[in-house]
Design a protein around this motif. Structure first.
Motif, PDB file in Angstrom:
ATOM      1  N   SER A  77     -27.354 -48.413 -52.531  1.00 19.44           N
ATOM      2  CA  SER A  77     -26.961 -47.397 -51.858  1.00 19.44           C
ATOM      3  C   SER A  77     -27.448 -47.414 -50.555  1.00 19.44           C
ATOM      4  N   ARG A  78     -26.738 -46.807 -49.509  1.00 18.78           N
ATOM      5  CA  ARG A  78     -27.330 -46.619 -48.183  1.00 18.78           C
ATOM      6  C   ARG A  78     -26.964 -45.221 -47.782  1.00 18.78           C
ATOM      7  N   GLY A  79     -27.951 -44.381 -46.987  1.00 19.96           N
ATOM      8  CA  GLY A  79     -27.518 -43.111 -46.370  1.00 19.96           C
ATOM      9  C   GLY A  79     -27.458 -42.141 -47.496  1.00 19.96           C
ATOM     10  N   CYS A  80     -28.084 -42.281 -48.783  1.00 18.54           N
ATOM     11  CA  CYS A  80     -27.837 -41.195 -49.731  1.00 18.54           C
ATOM     12  C   CYS A  80     -28.412 -39.783 -49.080  1.00 18.54           C
ATOM     13  N   PRO A  81     -27.769 -38.637 -48.906  1.00 16.41           N
ATOM     14  CA  PRO A  81     -28.439 -37.313 -48.457  1.00 16.41           C
ATOM     15  C   PRO A  81     -29.514 -36.754 -49.204  1.00 16.41           C
ATOM     16  N   HIS A 187     -22.787 -42.088 -46.417  1.00 13.93           N
ATOM     17  CA  HIS A 187     -23.157 -42.493 -47.682  1.00 13.93           C
ATOM     18  C   HIS A 187     -22.188 -43.592 -48.284  1.00 13.93           C
ATOM     19  N   VAL A 188     -22.877 -44.576 -48.583  1.00 12.22           N
ATOM     20  CA  VAL A 188     -21.970 -45.790 -48.947  1.00 12.22           C
ATOM     21  C   VAL A 188     -22.820 -46.432 -50.229  1.00 12.22           C
ATOM     22  N   THR A 189     -21.863 -46.691 -51.363  1.00 12.20           N
ATOM     23  CA  THR A 189     -22.451 -47.133 -52.414  1.00 12.20           C
ATOM     24  C   THR A 189     -21.714 -48.460 -52.960  1.00 12.20           C
ATOM     25  N   MET A 190     -22.453 -49.163 -53.661  1.00 13.32           N
ATOM     26  CA  MET A 190     -21.690 -50.457 -54.581  1.00 13.32           C
ATOM     27  C   MET A 190     -22.028 -50.476 -55.779  1.00 13.32           C
ATOM     28  N   ASP A 191     -21.199 -50.876 -56.544  1.00 12.82           N
ATOM     29  CA  ASP A 191     -21.517 -51.144 -58.155  1.00 12.82           C
ATOM     30  C   ASP A 191     -21.070 -52.436 -58.348  1.00 12.82           C
ATOM     31  N   LEU A 192     -22.324 -53.241 -58.548  1.00 10.04           N
ATOM     32  CA  LEU A 192     -21.899 -55.079 -58.615  1.00 10.04           C
ATOM     33  C   LEU A 192     -22.339 -55.561 -59.811  1.00 10.04           C
ATOM     34  N   THR A 193     -21.680 -56.280 -60.555  1.00  9.40           N
ATOM     35  CA  THR A 193     -22.110 -56.992 -61.536  1.00  9.40           C
ATOM     36  C   THR A 193     -21.735 -58.566 -61.112  1.00  9.40           C
ATOM     37  N   VAL A 194     -22.885 -59.544 -61.449  1.00  6.02           N
ATOM     38  CA  VAL A 194     -22.762 -60.895 -61.249  1.00  6.02           C
ATOM     39  C   VAL A 194     -23.066 -61.723 -62.650  1.00  6.02           C
ATOM     40  N   SER A 195     -22.420 -62.719 -62.715  1.00  2.89           N
ATOM     41  CA  SER A 195     -22.452 -63.437 -63.913  1.00  2.89           C
ATOM     42  C   SER A 195     -22.625 -64.779 -63.580  1.00  2.89           C
TER      43      SER A 195
END
Length: 203
Positions: A77-81, A187-195
């Motif tokens: 997350s970046r910029g979360c209020p 506010h920008v978020t990312m949900d990430l999975t790396v295998s």
């Protein structure tokens, strides 16, 4: 601004403790530029995106190099209020909102092309969420177009995009998606999975 990630590493081995602790040691070179807090569920990493993503790359590469099947789960997350500004997150890496989308895409592609390879393959899927005012769908579609030309694009999936390649370019692709799309003050978020080393991979 506040930026960071909650991460959890899941090694599929009896020696999961050893894999987790040795992999977390890969963060040591970055600790003077990040705030890192680990508890029994996850590790919080707070810092600027241009430091955060290389640190995540090194963590992943360390885990993948054990040759065990490991999965890295991240919420970024970046910029979360709801979070106070933190000086450690100060960055110039976020895109200028006045810069045309095509220019941002080309700059992102150039960064991926210049990324150093690590020798470890990363298979990842992620979703990018651009929140706040403005035309957020234009930013998301712009990001998808960048991904298709990044050299790491695999395919679109339900609710996410899949990328594959050496961990160096893959994590640079993720960093560029996170930084160049969506307003820097938003506010920008990312949900990430790396295998890594999944037994379901054949050939």
């Amino acid at each position: 601004m506040f930026a960071g990630a909650q991460i959890s590493l899941y090694p599929m081995t009896d020696d999961f403790v050893g894999v987790i602790t040795s992999s977390l040691a890969a963060l040591d070179p970055w600790r003077d530029r990040l705030r890192i807090e680990t508890d029994d569920i996850s590790t919080l990493i707070v810092g600027p995106p241009e430091i955060l993503f290389p640190a995540l790359r090194d963590l992943y590469v360390a885990a993948a190099s054990t040759r065990h099947h490991v999965v890295l789960r991240c919420t970024l997350s970046r910029g979360c209020p709801g979070e106070p500004d933190d000086a450690i997150c100060s960055t110039n890496a976020l895109a200028n909102p006045e810069e045309p989308l095509k220019d941002r895409q080309n700059a992102a592609i150039a960064q991926v092309a210049a990324a150093s390879e690590t020798g470890e393959t990363a298979r990842a899927q992620f979703s990018l969420y651009v929140m706040g005012g403005g035309d957020h769908m234009a930013e998301i579609y712009g990001c998808i177009e960048f991904l298709k030309n990044s050299g790491c694009f695999d395919r679109a999936k339900n609710f996410c995009t899949r990328v594959i390649g050496d961990a160096g370019p893959v994590f640079t692709t993720l960093e560029q998606a996170f930084c160049r799309f969506g307003p820097p003050e938003g506010h920008v978020t990312m949900d990430l999975t790396v295998s890594a080393n999944s037994p379901s991979i054949t050939g």
